[in-house]
Motif scaffolding. Sequence first.
Motif, PDB file in Angstrom:
ATOM      1  N   GLY A 331       0.790  -1.226   0.000  1.00 40.52           N
ATOM      2  CA  GLY A 331       0.000   0.000   0.000  1.00 40.52           C
ATOM      3  C   GLY A 331       0.819   1.270   0.000  1.00 40.52           C
ATOM      4  N   GLN A 332       2.151   1.172  -0.034  1.00 44.37           N
ATOM      5  CA  GLN A 332       2.998   2.370  -0.033  1.00 44.37           C
ATOM      6  C   GLN A 332       3.030   3.001  -1.425  1.00 44.37           C
ATOM      7  N   LEU A 333       2.981   4.324  -1.484  1.00 43.14           N
ATOM      8  CA  LEU A 333       3.070   5.051  -2.752  1.00 43.14           C
ATOM      9  C   LEU A 333       4.487   4.895  -3.311  1.00 43.14           C
ATOM     10  N   ILE A 334       4.605   4.379  -4.540  1.00 42.88           N
ATOM     11  CA  ILE A 334       5.934   4.123  -5.106  1.00 42.88           C
ATOM     12  C   ILE A 334       6.186   4.897  -6.399  1.00 42.88           C
ATOM     13  N   ALA A 335       5.132   5.348  -7.073  1.00 40.83           N
ATOM     14  CA  ALA A 335       5.338   6.016  -8.362  1.00 40.83           C
ATOM     15  C   ALA A 335       4.055   6.714  -8.799  1.00 40.83           C
ATOM     16  N   LEU A 336       4.167   7.441  -9.935  1.00 40.65           N
ATOM     17  CA  LEU A 336       3.015   8.048 -10.590  1.00 40.65           C
ATOM     18  C   LEU A 336       2.932   7.491 -12.004  1.00 40.65           C
ATOM     19  N   SER A 337       1.731   7.199 -12.450  1.00 38.34           N
ATOM     20  CA  SER A 337       1.554   6.582 -13.763  1.00 38.34           C
ATOM     21  C   SER A 337       1.855   7.576 -14.878  1.00 38.34           C
ATOM     22  N   GLY A 338       2.073   7.005 -16.074  1.00 36.69           N
ATOM     23  CA  GLY A 338       2.363   7.864 -17.216  1.00 36.69           C
ATOM     24  C   GLY A 338       2.241   7.115 -18.520  1.00 36.69           C
ATOM     25  N   SER A 339       3.077   7.478 -19.509  1.00 35.64           N
ATOM     26  CA  SER A 339       3.030   6.830 -20.819  1.00 35.64           C
ATOM     27  C   SER A 339       4.426   6.761 -21.416  1.00 35.64           C
ATOM     28  N   THR A 340       5.416   6.481 -20.583  1.00 34.92           N
ATOM     29  CA  THR A 340       6.791   6.381 -21.066  1.00 34.92           C
ATOM     30  C   THR A 340       7.037   5.005 -21.670  1.00 34.92           C
ATOM     31  N   GLY A 341       8.055   4.902 -22.528  1.00 36.98           N
ATOM     32  CA  GLY A 341       8.397   3.628 -23.133  1.00 36.98           C
ATOM     33  C   GLY A 341       7.504   3.300 -24.312  1.00 36.98           C
ATOM     34  N   ARG A 342       7.301   2.032 -24.566  1.00 40.33           N
ATOM     35  CA  ARG A 342       6.531   1.556 -25.713  1.00 40.33           C
ATOM     36  C   ARG A 342       5.052   1.545 -25.340  1.00 40.33           C
ATOM     37  N   SER A 343       4.417   2.678 -25.461  1.00 37.74           N
ATOM     38  CA  SER A 343       3.048   2.860 -25.006  1.00 37.74           C
ATOM     39  C   SER A 343       2.287   3.747 -25.962  1.00 37.74           C
ATOM     40  N   THR A 344       0.991   3.481 -26.115  1.00 39.99           N
ATOM     41  CA  THR A 344       0.151   4.288 -27.002  1.00 39.99           C
ATOM     42  C   THR A 344      -0.593   5.390 -26.265  1.00 39.99           C
ATOM     43  N   GLY A 345      -0.505   5.396 -24.910  1.00 47.27           N
ATOM     44  CA  GLY A 345      -1.208   6.409 -24.139  1.00 47.27           C
ATOM     45  C   GLY A 345      -1.082   6.142 -22.655  1.00 47.27           C
TER      46      GLY A 345
END
Length: 395
Positions: A331-345
């Motif tokens: 349950g610990q906050l580890i990151a924020l989501s995004g669209s880096t790398g091989r991603s369409t969105g």
Amino acid sequence: MIDLTSLRGALARFGQLFKTRDFIFHDGRDLRRFSIAGRTQVGLAAAGAVSLCFSAYGVAQVGSHAIALTGLAGKPLTAEAQVAQMETQVADMQAKIQQIRYVADVRAKRIEARQAMIAAALDGQGKVQPVAYQPIDPTAAKVAAAYVAPLTKVEQAQVGLAVRARAATERRYAVAVQRAKAVGIDPRRFMPRGTAMGGPLIAADSAEATADLAADAQFRALFQTWKKLDTLENGLISIPSVQPVANLSFTSNFGIRSDPFRGTAAFHPGVDIPCGVGTAVYATADGVVDRAERLGGYGNLVEIDHGRGIQTRFGHLSKILVTAGEHVKRGQLIALSGSTGRSTGPHLHYEVRIDGRAVNPVPFLTTADYSVAVRSPDLHAVPVSNGPAASDSAD
């Protein structure tokens, strides 16, 4: 000279060695209290001691006078001889008191330790500690038998509670086994390879010793059953089982799919969870961060090792909030989501790996209620806005 005043003083000093003992019994539904006051313990010991003293003195006096009357002795005992005889009797009385105290102390400590084990096993709280078996000298046990009878009855009742506690622990263990199997994990993964055993040989050379060893066997069986359960439950903590984001849905599942960039069949080692850029991402189990870096098609990646061959991966992150080697909690906050790398969105790519092999994460997410109940902090998730549907392909 030794008089009754000196005797009473000795008994009073001895009485200070006793303390009030409270015993609380939990049978799974009700709490019961059993108390033996220090005053009661002293009274029992003192009554026995005085009885022994006067009985011995009376027998000695009658015997002495009988010998004198029959002429077998040249003359009655002198005053000094009578005092010496009384001193011998008092010394014998004090030795018996020490034996009673020793037996009562061993029994009381054994009751306290056993009751702590029973309470912890029934409540499922705290640590269950093994009870070290301490044999009691048969001679001392015989002398103290009448005075520790209440403690003996308590011990007998505890054996019955130990049997019930073991049965309850076995039921909890069966539930834990089913929970592990539900996500495709062999429970033996979390169990020790073998149990080392040993210790000195203690012969049961009396009925009391035989009963003590039989009772001890019940408590050793309870401890071993609880230890097995505790090891498995601690292992289940390493199973990822909370949502990595607050709002859970899937735009791409685990397994073979059409690659979003090439349109050909390709294996997808995780699931894609739609969420807007900056959505809070949480660790799904306790563990140690293996990687916190940019890695090929994953973009910004966090990989957590949960022990016992279990790992999780979080890909396409916009921001990493942990570092390699850091210990994290479920349950610990580890990151924020995004669209880096091989991603369409914007979305989160989430994987579960066992022994380095990617497995379907969905069963782990759908059994979250159990592992959260075992040991998990409350999650204070930040509301998120869903981004556009996206697909993922990770190297």
